[in-house]
Design a protein around this motif. Sequence first.
Motif, PDB file in Angstrom:
ATOM      1  N   GLY A 186       0.898  -1.244  -0.020  1.00 46.05           N
ATOM      2  CA  GLY A 186       0.055   0.055  -0.004  1.00 46.05           C
ATOM      3  C   GLY A 186       0.752   1.400   0.036  1.00 46.05           C
ATOM      4  N   LEU A 187       1.975   1.247  -0.105  1.00 40.71           N
ATOM      5  CA  LEU A 187       2.949   2.534  -0.219  1.00 40.71           C
ATOM      6  C   LEU A 187       3.297   2.897  -1.716  1.00 40.71           C
ATOM      7  CD1 LEU A 187       5.586   1.364   2.639  1.00 40.71           C
ATOM      8  CD2 LEU A 187       3.422   2.303   2.747  1.00 40.71           C
ATOM      9  N   GLY A 188       3.575   3.988  -1.822  1.00 41.91           N
ATOM     10  CA  GLY A 188       3.676   4.545  -3.203  1.00 41.91           C
ATOM     11  C   GLY A 188       4.967   5.155  -3.239  1.00 41.91           C
ATOM     12  N   LEU A 189       5.944   5.065  -2.257  1.00 39.28           N
ATOM     13  CA  LEU A 189       7.326   5.308  -2.381  1.00 39.28           C
ATOM     14  C   LEU A 189       7.994   3.945  -2.364  1.00 39.28           C
ATOM     15  CD1 LEU A 189       7.572   8.553  -0.015  1.00 39.28           C
ATOM     16  CD2 LEU A 189       7.469   8.439  -2.579  1.00 39.28           C
ATOM     17  N   PRO A 190       9.244   4.103  -2.856  1.00 40.83           N
ATOM     18  CA  PRO A 190      10.221   2.655  -2.814  1.00 40.83           C
ATOM     19  C   PRO A 190      10.161   1.988  -1.658  1.00 40.83           C
ATOM     20  CG  PRO A 190      10.974   4.391  -4.373  1.00 40.83           C
ATOM     21  CD  PRO A 190      10.098   4.893  -3.294  1.00 40.83           C
ATOM     22  N   HIS A 191      10.569   2.668  -0.553  1.00 39.55           N
ATOM     23  CA  HIS A 191      11.156   2.021   0.541  1.00 39.55           C
ATOM     24  C   HIS A 191      10.385   3.085   1.784  1.00 39.55           C
ATOM     25  CE1 HIS A 191      13.959   0.706   4.007  1.00 39.55           C
ATOM     26  NE2 HIS A 191      14.180  -0.107   3.185  1.00 39.55           N
ATOM     27  N   ARG A 192      10.436   2.143   2.954  1.00 45.54           N
ATOM     28  CA  ARG A 192       9.470   2.816   4.109  1.00 45.54           C
ATOM     29  C   ARG A 192      10.546   3.948   4.726  1.00 45.54           C
ATOM     30  NH1 ARG A 192      11.338   1.528   9.073  1.00 45.54           N
ATOM     31  NH2 ARG A 192       9.160   1.315   9.772  1.00 45.54           N
ATOM     32  N   ASP A 193      11.663   3.798   4.369  1.00 41.61           N
ATOM     33  CA  ASP A 193      12.502   5.003   4.989  1.00 41.61           C
ATOM     34  C   ASP A 193      12.146   6.193   4.170  1.00 41.61           C
ATOM     35  OD1 ASP A 193      13.432   2.924   6.708  1.00 41.61           O
ATOM     36  OD2 ASP A 193      15.595   2.810   5.949  1.00 41.61           O
ATOM     37  N   ASN A 194      11.863   6.196   3.162  1.00 43.48           N
ATOM     38  CA  ASN A 194      11.601   7.340   2.251  1.00 43.48           C
ATOM     39  C   ASN A 194      10.335   8.227   2.969  1.00 43.48           C
ATOM     40  OD1 ASN A 194      11.682   5.238  -0.598  1.00 43.48           O
ATOM     41  ND2 ASN A 194      13.292   6.955  -0.069  1.00 43.48           N
ATOM     42  N   TYR A 195       9.600   7.655   3.828  1.00 43.94           N
ATOM     43  CA  TYR A 195       8.758   8.408   4.516  1.00 43.94           C
ATOM     44  C   TYR A 195       9.284   9.110   5.711  1.00 43.94           C
ATOM     45  CZ  TYR A 195       5.253   6.078   1.504  1.00 43.94           C
ATOM     46  OH  TYR A 195       4.441   5.775   0.657  1.00 43.94           O
ATOM     47  N   PHE A 196      10.282   8.693   6.151  1.00 38.53           N
ATOM     48  CA  PHE A 196      10.638   9.244   7.619  1.00 38.53           C
ATOM     49  C   PHE A 196      12.158   9.915   7.561  1.00 38.53           C
ATOM     50  CE2 PHE A 196       8.699   5.027   8.313  1.00 38.53           C
ATOM     51  CZ  PHE A 196       7.498   5.726   8.882  1.00 38.53           C
ATOM     52  N   SER A 197      13.034   9.708   6.542  1.00 34.76           N
ATOM     53  CA  SER A 197      14.242  10.064   6.472  1.00 34.76           C
ATOM     54  C   SER A 197      14.176  11.654   6.260  1.00 34.76           C
ATOM     55  CB  SER A 197      15.064   9.615   5.442  1.00 34.76           C
ATOM     56  OG  SER A 197      16.216  10.399   4.868  1.00 34.76           O
ATOM     57  N   MET A 198      14.793  12.522   6.810  1.00 32.05           N
ATOM     58  CA  MET A 198      15.001  14.104   6.935  1.00 32.05           C
ATOM     59  C   MET A 198      16.191  14.473   6.211  1.00 32.05           C
ATOM     60  SD  MET A 198      12.474  14.733   8.499  1.00 32.05           S
ATOM     61  CE  MET A 198      12.536  16.577   8.240  1.00 32.05           C
ATOM     62  N   GLN A 199      16.805  13.463   5.277  1.00 27.69           N
ATOM     63  CA  GLN A 199      17.724  13.775   4.396  1.00 27.69           C
ATOM     64  C   GLN A 199      17.228  14.722   3.361  1.00 27.69           C
ATOM     65  OE1 GLN A 199      20.148  10.658   2.817  1.00 27.69           O
ATOM     66  NE2 GLN A 199      20.667   9.880   4.888  1.00 27.69           N
ATOM     67  N   ASP A 200      17.965  15.605   2.728  1.00 30.32           N
ATOM     68  CA  ASP A 200      17.363  16.778   1.531  1.00 30.32           C
ATOM     69  C   ASP A 200      16.896  15.990   0.636  1.00 30.32           C
ATOM     70  OD1 ASP A 200      18.294  18.637   3.264  1.00 30.32           O
ATOM     71  OD2 ASP A 200      20.195  19.218   2.272  1.00 30.32           O
ATOM     72  N   ALA A 201      17.396  14.863   0.217  1.00 31.96           N
ATOM     73  CA  ALA A 201      16.881  14.204  -1.106  1.00 31.96           C
ATOM     74  C   ALA A 201      15.393  13.443  -0.551  1.00 31.96           C
ATOM     75  CB  ALA A 201      17.881  12.991  -1.530  1.00 31.96           C
ATOM     76  N   ASP A 202      15.355  13.065   0.572  1.00 31.71           N
ATOM     77  CA  ASP A 202      14.069  12.194   0.859  1.00 31.71           C
ATOM     78  C   ASP A 202      13.115  13.399   0.921  1.00 31.71           C
ATOM     79  OD1 ASP A 202      14.717   9.396   0.677  1.00 31.71           O
ATOM     80  OD2 ASP A 202      16.037   9.742   2.479  1.00 31.71           O
ATOM     81  N   VAL A 203      13.396  14.375   1.660  1.00 29.37           N
ATOM     82  CA  VAL A 203      12.600  15.485   1.740  1.00 29.37           C
ATOM     83  C   VAL A 203      11.981  15.817   0.577  1.00 29.37           C
ATOM     84  CG1 VAL A 203      11.985  18.032   2.742  1.00 29.37           C
ATOM     85  CG2 VAL A 203      13.389  16.291   4.121  1.00 29.37           C
ATOM     86  N   GLU A 204      12.768  16.079  -0.229  1.00 27.35           N
ATOM     87  CA  GLU A 204      12.489  16.656  -1.728  1.00 27.35           C
ATOM     88  C   GLU A 204      11.381  15.523  -2.247  1.00 27.35           C
ATOM     89  OE1 GLU A 204      14.276  17.902  -6.179  1.00 27.35           O
ATOM     90  OE2 GLU A 204      15.546  17.022  -4.479  1.00 27.35           O
ATOM     91  N   THR A 205      11.727  14.405  -2.165  1.00 30.97           N
ATOM     92  CA  THR A 205      10.968  13.142  -2.924  1.00 30.97           C
ATOM     93  C   THR A 205       9.450  13.415  -2.166  1.00 30.97           C
ATOM     94  OG1 THR A 205      12.716  11.667  -3.317  1.00 30.97           O
ATOM     95  CG2 THR A 205      10.539  10.702  -3.106  1.00 30.97           C
ATOM     96  N   ARG A 206       9.388  13.563  -0.787  1.00 26.38           N
ATOM     97  CA  ARG A 206       7.949  13.702  -0.480  1.00 26.38           C
ATOM     98  C   ARG A 206       7.350  14.687  -0.973  1.00 26.38           C
ATOM     99  NH1 ARG A 206      10.965  11.767   4.337  1.00 26.38           N
ATOM    100  NH2 ARG A 206      11.001  13.687   5.272  1.00 26.38           N
ATOM    101  N   GLU A 207       8.116  15.910  -1.124  1.00 30.66           N
ATOM    102  CA  GLU A 207       7.341  17.135  -1.495  1.00 30.66           C
ATOM    103  C   GLU A 207       6.994  16.631  -3.078  1.00 30.66           C
ATOM    104  OE1 GLU A 207       6.303  19.746  -0.085  1.00 30.66           O
ATOM    105  OE2 GLU A 207       6.815  18.814   1.833  1.00 30.66           O
ATOM    106  N   LYS A 208       7.581  16.139  -3.865  1.00 29.66           N
ATOM    107  CA  LYS A 208       7.212  15.813  -5.183  1.00 29.66           C
ATOM    108  C   LYS A 208       6.154  14.966  -5.077  1.00 29.66           C
ATOM    109  CE  LYS A 208      11.440  16.996  -7.599  1.00 29.66           C
ATOM    110  NZ  LYS A 208      11.123  18.182  -8.341  1.00 29.66           N
ATOM    111  N   TYR A 209       6.119  13.903  -4.372  1.00 29.96           N
ATOM    112  CA  TYR A 209       4.993  12.728  -4.269  1.00 29.96           C
ATOM    113  C   TYR A 209       3.783  13.510  -3.594  1.00 29.96           C
ATOM    114  CZ  TYR A 209       2.945   8.397  -3.059  1.00 29.96           C
ATOM    115  OH  TYR A 209       2.009   7.212  -2.793  1.00 29.96           O
ATOM    116  N   LEU A 210       3.805  14.517  -2.683  1.00 25.41           N
ATOM    117  CA  LEU A 210       2.797  15.146  -2.227  1.00 25.41           C
ATOM    118  C   LEU A 210       1.940  15.938  -3.637  1.00 25.41           C
ATOM    119  CD1 LEU A 210       0.839  16.032  -0.067  1.00 25.41           C
ATOM    120  CD2 LEU A 210       2.502  18.121   0.368  1.00 25.41           C
ATOM    121  N   LYS A 211       2.932  16.414  -4.316  1.00 24.99           N
ATOM    122  CA  LYS A 211       2.340  17.209  -5.396  1.00 24.99           C
ATOM    123  C   LYS A 211       1.892  16.109  -6.528  1.00 24.99           C
ATOM    124  CE  LYS A 211       1.707  20.666  -8.545  1.00 24.99           C
ATOM    125  NZ  LYS A 211       0.865  21.802  -7.966  1.00 24.99           N
ATOM    126  N   LEU A 212       2.253  15.019  -6.812  1.00 22.45           N
ATOM    127  CA  LEU A 212       1.697  13.962  -7.486  1.00 22.45           C
ATOM    128  C   LEU A 212       0.276  13.604  -7.013  1.00 22.45           C
ATOM    129  CD1 LEU A 212       2.018  11.816  -9.910  1.00 22.45           C
ATOM    130  CD2 LEU A 212       2.841  10.231  -8.097  1.00 22.45           C
TER     131      LEU A 212
END
Length: 714
Positions: free
Chosen positions: A197-223
């Motif tokens: 039921g997850l739309g991102l590749p890995h569970r850690d993509n939802y929690f990581s505060m690394q810049d790349a993962d924060v950016e991924t979540r913002e783009k995912y939110l836009k999608l």
Amino acid sequence: MEQPLRITYFGRLFAVLAVISVACFAIAAVIDVSSPSDRFEPSRDMRSVADGVLAAMDRSADPCDNFYEYACGSWLRSNRIPPDRTRYTKSFSVVGDMLQLMVKELLEGELQSDGGGLPSKPGLFYASCIDQMGIGGLNTLYLSPFRDHFNDLDDAPAFTRLLAQLHAVSSVALFDVGVNVDEKIPSQYALYFGQGGLGLPHRDNYFSMQDADVETREKYLKLIQNLLATAGKARLLPRQGHDMLARQVLDLETTLANATVPPEELRDPDKSYNKIKIDAMSDALAIPEYLKILGVDPNSINGSLVLDNPLFFDKIVAIMAGLSVDVDKRRVLRGYLAFHLVRSAADSGLLGESMYHEGFRFKQHIYGMKQLPEQWKKCQSLSNAYLGEAVGAAFVKKHFPETRKQMAEKLASEISKSFAGTLASQEWMDEATRQAAIEKLSAINWKVGYSSKLDTYDDLSISRASFQGNVAAAKAYLLRKALKRLGQPIDRTEWFMKPQEVNAYYSPTRNEMVFPAGILQQPFFSDAYPDAMNYGGIGAIVGHEMSHGFDDEGRKYDKNGLLTSWWSDASVAHYEDKAKCYIDLFNTYKPRDVSIFVKGNLTLGENLADKNGVNVAYRAFKSTGNNSQDGIPPPNPTLARELTNDQLFFVAYAQIWCTLYRREALKVQMMTNPHSPGQFRVQGPLSQSPAFAKAFACRNASRYNPTKKCSLWQ
């Protein structure tokens, strides 16, 4: 639901991109186009075979320090990743390109007729896709049948009915479902529920505060926002309020992610096989209602389900509970389900060009692809996905001679004999465990080339008039086909790959090895190759797949596919101690382009299979004819001037893994995929091989001849 759980695939590097990762690249460099009748087949003369090997190598590199560079260096520098790919290999990708052109020719030629003057079903499906996929603006026709269901969600049973309908059309929502052999009763099928039921590749993509993962979540939110707007236009949702709803959908997925376990933990079947009675599950899930919509008789599964992560399903219960009285909870779950339905349809090209591009832009960010594949490639891929066995029948008839099948079976038999010798020599195994292992090996069911019962899709109606209708009909057909297994005897003739796939697998629940015709091609295998190349290529793959029956997962299943403890405690302890050496070794590996290390626990099974696959293939090679003599040249005169037979064996193996990656996709693979990156599939097993060190006269303590070596399967 067609694909069984816990089948180990040799070359599945990016399963999430199975449909879109297709393209044609550098075909002219490897295909002899001079003969109209065989224009897709690679060159077979000795000079061309030798040139293909030598041109890829960088013979200025020290093979004992960096054999990957020695075997692949020139190829890596002279090739580029096609813009619609996430990675490109000298083996899988090149063969895949060749087969793609073969299948395209069939779909546009022979398969436009069923032999009786009427178009065949694969031909009609392909033509409807070419006519309609990705053409024009938004087309919500495919979503229309779901409209009433999305607008009648007043209680938990209504949501459960909708969830079942979404699972029937491959929409990934809340959890995954599949039919496979029951691991504790291998004479029966079971229905498996898995965390998902997850739309991102890995569970850690939802929690990581690394810049790349924060950016991924913002783009995912836009999608999510954009696809919810599409759901509103399709009248699955209200037309307003999508920005706030998108944030809540992301929060819901984050809750699911928090309840999932990482992929390496799911590799232990003792922990991920949890059978539960349907009537013991919470009423909030309304499982009887779910099964009724899917058409599953609870008696056909003995009133039970198998869960991979019970705690995850406790979280699903918490999400579903209280829907009858909590309006806001219903609104968020409705939005979540609408988003995943629209995303699934958009990614399949069912909603028009604009929506197809919407999903692709997010994939660009995640995986680094530069452009979409051409339309014919998308349509060819979908035709293979939905009617692939009928396509495969035409492929086998035209492109896979029986002599190639017989040659592959003979080589596989030699590898099996070699592995039996390996098992017999393992002193850390006690006698009872050793004999049981040898019995399991001898009981393996071999499937080579293609199934004897390829599906003709007689009960599936296909029309050129409606691509969307064809996809809906094909998905419904595949669901019926999967669910029909329940309550029936196990079909031992069944395959889970099409003949034209470039892949192979071992199934622990069936104790079977499967090698489709697609992988029995150059550069894996050819009657034009010296033995060293065939054994280093397809031979190592055969040995790899066979080894999965005895890796950290496969060893837990007996010769009949039963999940049980059939090793002695002492043998298990020795095995785990020796396997830890490989975990520690691969934990030290890090590609230059990413900041994370290989996960030794996640990749252990594949790493062990690579190591033993090379070992048993090499021993089988040395037992064949004059190959037992060290230092002799191969029978190919050009290669004989550069390499010994033994050296050619290891070069052929390494060149399977010459691979270019996009940095983004490589990171996803290392987080989620049980296969190590290509360079470490070379360095790991060969650096632990005394035979390799001898072949290249590697000095002691060099990178490829360390003083201390891992000793499992030596």
